[in-house]
Design a protein around this motif. Structure first.
Motif, PDB file in Angstrom:
ATOM      1  N   GLY A 260      17.259 -19.775 -28.353  1.00 53.63           N
ATOM      2  CA  GLY A 260      18.171 -19.136 -27.594  1.00 53.63           C
ATOM      3  C   GLY A 260      18.965 -18.741 -28.282  1.00 53.63           C
ATOM      4  O   GLY A 260      19.803 -19.014 -29.261  1.00 53.63           O
ATOM      5  N   HIS A 261      20.470 -17.908 -27.301  1.00 50.69           N
ATOM      6  CA  HIS A 261      21.411 -17.743 -27.671  1.00 50.69           C
ATOM      7  C   HIS A 261      22.083 -17.662 -26.863  1.00 50.69           C
ATOM      8  O   HIS A 261      22.511 -16.946 -24.879  1.00 50.69           O
ATOM      9  N   LEU A 262      23.220 -18.912 -26.897  1.00 47.82           N
ATOM     10  CA  LEU A 262      23.926 -19.208 -25.740  1.00 47.82           C
ATOM     11  C   LEU A 262      25.374 -18.278 -25.158  1.00 47.82           C
ATOM     12  O   LEU A 262      26.493 -18.695 -26.677  1.00 47.82           O
ATOM     13  N   LEU A 263      25.808 -18.101 -24.676  1.00 46.58           N
ATOM     14  CA  LEU A 263      26.823 -17.448 -24.318  1.00 46.58           C
ATOM     15  C   LEU A 263      27.974 -18.351 -23.568  1.00 46.58           C
ATOM     16  O   LEU A 263      27.353 -19.237 -23.006  1.00 46.58           O
ATOM     17  N   ILE A 264      28.804 -19.407 -23.562  1.00 39.89           N
ATOM     18  CA  ILE A 264      29.771 -19.565 -23.525  1.00 39.89           C
ATOM     19  C   ILE A 264      30.963 -19.195 -22.588  1.00 39.89           C
ATOM     20  O   ILE A 264      31.825 -18.206 -23.686  1.00 39.89           O
ATOM     21  N   VAL A 265      31.255 -18.679 -21.616  1.00 38.97           N
ATOM     22  CA  VAL A 265      32.793 -18.294 -21.196  1.00 38.97           C
ATOM     23  C   VAL A 265      33.657 -19.577 -20.670  1.00 38.97           C
ATOM     24  O   VAL A 265      33.086 -20.080 -19.939  1.00 38.97           O
ATOM     25  N   SER A 266      35.113 -19.300 -21.107  1.00 40.55           N
ATOM     26  CA  SER A 266      35.599 -20.467 -21.377  1.00 40.55           C
ATOM     27  C   SER A 266      37.203 -20.537 -21.592  1.00 40.55           C
ATOM     28  O   SER A 266      37.391 -19.685 -22.262  1.00 40.55           O
ATOM     29  N   GLU A 280      31.764 -26.252 -29.779  1.00 46.61           N
ATOM     30  CA  GLU A 280      30.826 -27.208 -31.216  1.00 46.61           C
ATOM     31  C   GLU A 280      29.907 -28.090 -30.568  1.00 46.61           C
ATOM     32  O   GLU A 280      28.911 -28.482 -32.138  1.00 46.61           O
ATOM     33  N   ALA A 281      29.927 -28.362 -29.047  1.00 47.22           N
ATOM     34  CA  ALA A 281      28.984 -29.582 -28.983  1.00 47.22           C
ATOM     35  C   ALA A 281      27.284 -28.602 -28.772  1.00 47.22           C
ATOM     36  O   ALA A 281      26.473 -29.036 -28.855  1.00 47.22           O
ATOM     37  N   ALA A 282      27.674 -26.959 -28.500  1.00 42.81           N
ATOM     38  CA  ALA A 282      26.377 -26.715 -28.170  1.00 42.81           C
ATOM     39  C   ALA A 282      25.585 -26.572 -29.523  1.00 42.81           C
ATOM     40  O   ALA A 282      24.967 -25.871 -29.383  1.00 42.81           O
ATOM     41  N   ILE A 283      26.605 -25.191 -30.612  1.00 39.25           N
ATOM     42  CA  ILE A 283      25.952 -25.529 -31.492  1.00 39.25           C
ATOM     43  C   ILE A 283      25.600 -26.234 -32.273  1.00 39.25           C
ATOM     44  O   ILE A 283      24.103 -27.205 -33.319  1.00 39.25           O
ATOM     45  N   GLY A 288      20.785 -22.007 -30.884  1.00 41.01           N
ATOM     46  CA  GLY A 288      19.669 -20.628 -32.282  1.00 41.01           C
ATOM     47  C   GLY A 288      21.597 -19.867 -32.674  1.00 41.01           C
ATOM     48  O   GLY A 288      21.477 -19.859 -33.927  1.00 41.01           O
ATOM     49  N   LEU A 289      22.143 -18.959 -31.698  1.00 43.34           N
ATOM     50  CA  LEU A 289      23.302 -18.402 -31.920  1.00 43.34           C
ATOM     51  C   LEU A 289      24.119 -18.704 -30.799  1.00 43.34           C
ATOM     52  O   LEU A 289      23.696 -19.333 -29.121  1.00 43.34           O
ATOM     53  N   VAL A 290      25.563 -19.226 -30.835  1.00 39.92           N
ATOM     54  CA  VAL A 290      26.585 -19.813 -29.807  1.00 39.92           C
ATOM     55  C   VAL A 290      28.244 -18.457 -29.882  1.00 39.92           C
ATOM     56  O   VAL A 290      28.147 -18.542 -30.552  1.00 39.92           O
ATOM     57  N   THR A 291      28.058 -17.879 -28.319  1.00 44.07           N
ATOM     58  CA  THR A 291      28.930 -16.997 -28.178  1.00 44.07           C
ATOM     59  C   THR A 291      30.095 -17.261 -27.470  1.00 44.07           C
ATOM     60  O   THR A 291      29.956 -18.219 -26.359  1.00 44.07           O
ATOM     61  N   LEU A 292      31.421 -18.320 -27.617  1.00 40.49           N
ATOM     62  CA  LEU A 292      32.785 -17.629 -26.769  1.00 40.49           C
ATOM     63  C   LEU A 292      32.882 -16.900 -26.492  1.00 40.49           C
ATOM     64  O   LEU A 292      33.757 -16.218 -27.181  1.00 40.49           O
ATOM     65  N   ALA A 293      32.766 -16.629 -25.125  1.00 34.84           N
ATOM     66  CA  ALA A 293      33.706 -15.670 -24.629  1.00 34.84           C
ATOM     67  C   ALA A 293      35.197 -16.226 -23.958  1.00 34.84           C
ATOM     68  O   ALA A 293      34.904 -16.856 -23.138  1.00 34.84           O
ATOM     69  N   SER A 457      22.929 -25.930 -24.345  1.00 32.25           N
ATOM     70  CA  SER A 457      22.037 -25.790 -25.965  1.00 32.25           C
ATOM     71  C   SER A 457      20.537 -25.795 -25.218  1.00 32.25           C
ATOM     72  O   SER A 457      20.031 -25.568 -25.990  1.00 32.25           O
ATOM     73  N   LEU A 458      20.231 -27.166 -24.261  1.00 32.88           N
ATOM     74  CA  LEU A 458      19.286 -27.270 -24.320  1.00 32.88           C
ATOM     75  C   LEU A 458      18.108 -26.578 -23.352  1.00 32.88           C
ATOM     76  O   LEU A 458      17.069 -26.502 -23.636  1.00 32.88           O
ATOM     77  N   LEU A 459      18.588 -26.128 -22.571  1.00 34.89           N
ATOM     78  CA  LEU A 459      18.173 -24.872 -21.776  1.00 34.89           C
ATOM     79  C   LEU A 459      17.700 -23.955 -22.506  1.00 34.89           C
ATOM     80  O   LEU A 459      16.551 -23.290 -21.894  1.00 34.89           O
ATOM     81  N   ALA A 460      18.360 -24.095 -23.796  1.00 30.85           N
ATOM     82  CA  ALA A 460      18.036 -22.628 -24.795  1.00 30.85           C
ATOM     83  C   ALA A 460      16.283 -22.515 -24.862  1.00 30.85           C
ATOM     84  O   ALA A 460      15.844 -21.739 -25.546  1.00 30.85           O
ATOM     85  N   GLN A 461      15.915 -24.391 -25.284  1.00 26.23           N
ATOM     86  CA  GLN A 461      15.237 -24.872 -25.716  1.00 26.23           C
ATOM     87  C   GLN A 461      14.220 -25.427 -24.986  1.00 26.23           C
ATOM     88  O   GLN A 461      13.373 -25.729 -25.845  1.00 26.23           O
ATOM     89  N   VAL A 462      14.007 -25.740 -23.941  1.00 22.91           N
ATOM     90  CA  VAL A 462      12.798 -26.547 -23.811  1.00 22.91           C
ATOM     91  C   VAL A 462      12.570 -25.797 -22.054  1.00 22.91           C
ATOM     92  O   VAL A 462      13.541 -24.367 -21.693  1.00 22.91           O
ATOM     93  N   ALA A 463      11.606 -26.188 -21.298  1.00 23.85           N
ATOM     94  CA  ALA A 463      10.970 -26.077 -20.451  1.00 23.85           C
ATOM     95  C   ALA A 463      11.877 -25.425 -19.124  1.00 23.85           C
ATOM     96  O   ALA A 463      11.550 -24.180 -18.352  1.00 23.85           O
ATOM     97  N   THR A 464      12.333 -26.471 -18.525  1.00 27.26           N
ATOM     98  CA  THR A 464      13.143 -26.508 -17.551  1.00 27.26           C
ATOM     99  C   THR A 464      14.155 -26.900 -17.204  1.00 27.26           C
ATOM    100  O   THR A 464      15.036 -27.421 -18.257  1.00 27.26           O
ATOM    101  N   PRO A 465      14.961 -26.266 -16.361  1.00 22.77           N
ATOM    102  CA  PRO A 465      16.505 -26.992 -16.070  1.00 22.77           C
ATOM    103  C   PRO A 465      16.462 -28.809 -15.850  1.00 22.77           C
ATOM    104  O   PRO A 465      17.755 -29.012 -16.420  1.00 22.77           O
TER     105      PRO A 465
END
Length: 530
Positions: A260-266, A280-283, A288-293, A457-465
């Motif tokens: 997954g590619h996680l975007l954090i808007v914060s 940092e907790a996400a990575i 797989g990838l974390v972008t911080l906006a 981060s885990l939402l990008a890696q497992v099946a359901t919310p």
């Protein structure tokens, strides 16, 4: 520290009404005498008591009018038979006892238990009872009592809590609502609670998680009847130790695109720390990838703190559009603020249709009726934010029934809801989960930001919310518990949880690898035997 007792608890959690119905079913339909169940309960309490306190000193047993009181009388009888010094106090006059409770009182007196009536004791005698107690057994109020305890129970509860002696609660601490975990008035603070037949929801959430101490479950041999009694659990209990084997096993051929590619808007002005904690907790949780906006002034600190995160400054919501198009998951809210900057960012996120985790100020803006167009979001309110989402006066209103509040939020806003606080509640409208674990050290700013990053981060890696929220929350609590072993509670900070993440994940990975090896070995052995 008390000696460890069994931490094996069932998954199914029941309301007080359901447990009472199961009890009636076992007695009425399955022909198990009620007094026999009471004897089993008392034996289990005494057995666990001696396991934790082999030399308890003088025992003070406080007995009410119902089955809890009957259990208490039989515990006192067991203690006398084993040569312990016992003070047994009838908080409710014995002439008011009925049924099995009366039978238990008579059996205890027949075994030599001297029962003293609370109403007949002067203040000096009452004070001596509590001053000389080495251990207090709370058998005063059971699951049938709701609302604030009345006299004399309120006074006795306060005396228990003021005593230097530890308290063992029978079935539940007196004053606690067994269904909701709410205490309308005084409630006993137990070190150990031995509970029976069905694990009560209220023991593990709200004030129950703080006043029940170590919860020990005793089925009293009623498990064979649960399937046929017709009573359904209100929730399911989980913890990290039971779920850690569900982490996805990574292939040797894996690459970052698989996770997954996680975007954090914060991170509006003044709130850059929240953004850094979430990123940092996400990575550290395997994205797989974390972008911080974030606000441009936070980019340099973000890169200095965590160069694995791609940090980009944004001033206007339109700048998020290309970032959202590349992302697979979005986390929005930690340190977002409620200014026009935060409002623009949230608007772009909720209209993107991307799976998203909404936390903190994103929830406060949501409570002002910012529309959520999709149903693939995870909302993570603390009780104050939950109250705003529901239009309630205060967090105290939410705490009166945490499970009901989480379900209401889900019904009004959709998606999956994770209600933070003591005894985390998660629901997606189909299933409700309560999580065991956590400690008082988590009551500090930034812990929720860490959790948001982990969930994304885990939402990008497992099946359901629901699965992502549950795995992240159990891991979050377990990391905090592990970190507190060396840091304590008062000194625990969010980065301690982040620092513990790789250790906990490595343990889970080794467990998965060992199970895989054992499975392959079993296949090899089967082939060799053919």
């Amino acid at each position: 520290m008390i000696p460890a007792v069994s931490r094996s608890l069932p998954e199914s959690l029941y309301s007080a009404d359901a447990v009472r119905a199961i009890d009636r079913y076992v007695i009425g339909q399955c022909q198990v005498p009620g007094f026999e169940l009471m004897q089993r309960a008392a034996s289990s309490v005494f057995r666990n008591m001696i396991k934790v306190w082999p030399e308890p000193g003088r025992l003070l047993v406080l007995c009410g009018a119902g089955n809890n009181g009957g259990d208490g009388y039989l515990v006192a009888a067991s203690a006398v038979r084993h040569g312990l010094d016992v003070d047994c106090v009838a908080v409710t006059d014995p002439e008011r006892l009925k049924g099995d409770a009366l039978k238990a009182y008579q059996a205890a007196v027949g075994d030599g238990v001297g029962v003293r009536l609370w109403r007949e004791l002067d203040e000096g005698a009452r004070a001596v009872l509590f001053a000389t107690a080495g251990l207090i057994v709370d058998g005063m109020l059971g699951t049938g009592v709701t609302g604030a305890p009345r006299a004399p129970f309120d006074d006795l509860i306060r005396r228990c809590n003021a005593s230097l002696a530890p308290v063992l609660a029978i079935d539940l601490p007196s004053g606690l609502d067994a269904t909701t975990g709410h205490a309308a008035g005084d409630v006993v603070r137990a070190v150990v609670t031995v509970t029976f037949i069905g694990l009560k929801t209220g023991l593990l959430t709200g004030q129950g998680s703080g006043c029940s101490g170590q919860v020990v479950f005793e089925s009293l041999e009623t498990e064979p009847f649960l399937d046929s009694c017709g009573e359904q659990p209100t929730a399911r209990r989980v913890d990290w130790w039971g779920l850690r084997s569900r982490l996805p096993v990574r292939s040797a051929a894996a690459h970052k695109g698989h996770f997954g590619h996680l975007l954090i808007v914060s991170g509006d002005r003044g709130f850059g720390g929240a953004a850094l904690l979430a990123a940092e907790a996400a990575i550290r949780s395997g994205a797989g990838l974390v972008t911080l906006a974030t606000r441009p002034e936070h980019v340099m600190p973000a890169l200095a703190r965590c160069p694995s995160v791609m940090a980009q400054g944004v001033i206007h919501g339109s700048e998020l559009v290309p970032m959202l198009s590349r992302a697979s998951i979005v986390v929005c809210g930690p340190g977002l603020g409620q200014s026009s900057w935060g409002q623009q960012m949230l608007q772009q996120v909720v209209t993107s249709g991307k799976p998203q985790v909404l936390d903190a100020d994103a929830l406060n803006l949501l409570s002002q009726r910012v529309p959520v167009t999709a149903n693939n979001h995870i909302l993570t309110p603390h009780p104050g934010e939950a109250a705003r989402l529901l239009g309630m006066t205060s967090a105290a209103d939410v705490e009166e029934d945490r499970v009901a509040a989480a379900i209401r939020i889900q019904q009004e806003y959709g998606g999956t809801v994770l209600l933070k606080g003591a005894g985390t509640v998660i629901t997606d409208g189909r299933e409700t989960i309560i999580i065991s674990g956590g400690n008082p050290g988590m009551a500090t700013g930034g812990m929720g930001d860490v959790l948001s990053g982990m969930i994304g981060s885990l939402l990008a890696q497992v099946a359901t919310p629901l699965e992502a929220a549950t795995l992240a929350a159990t891991l979050h609590l377990a990391c905090a518990d592990r970190a507190s072993e060396s840091k304590g509670y008062m000194g625990l900070i969010p980065t301690d949880v982040i620092d513990t993440l790789p250790l906990m994940l490595a343990e889970a990975e080794r467990l998965s690898e060992r199970r895989l090896r054992e499975g392959l070995q079993g296949i090899d052995d089967a082939v060799d035997g053919e």
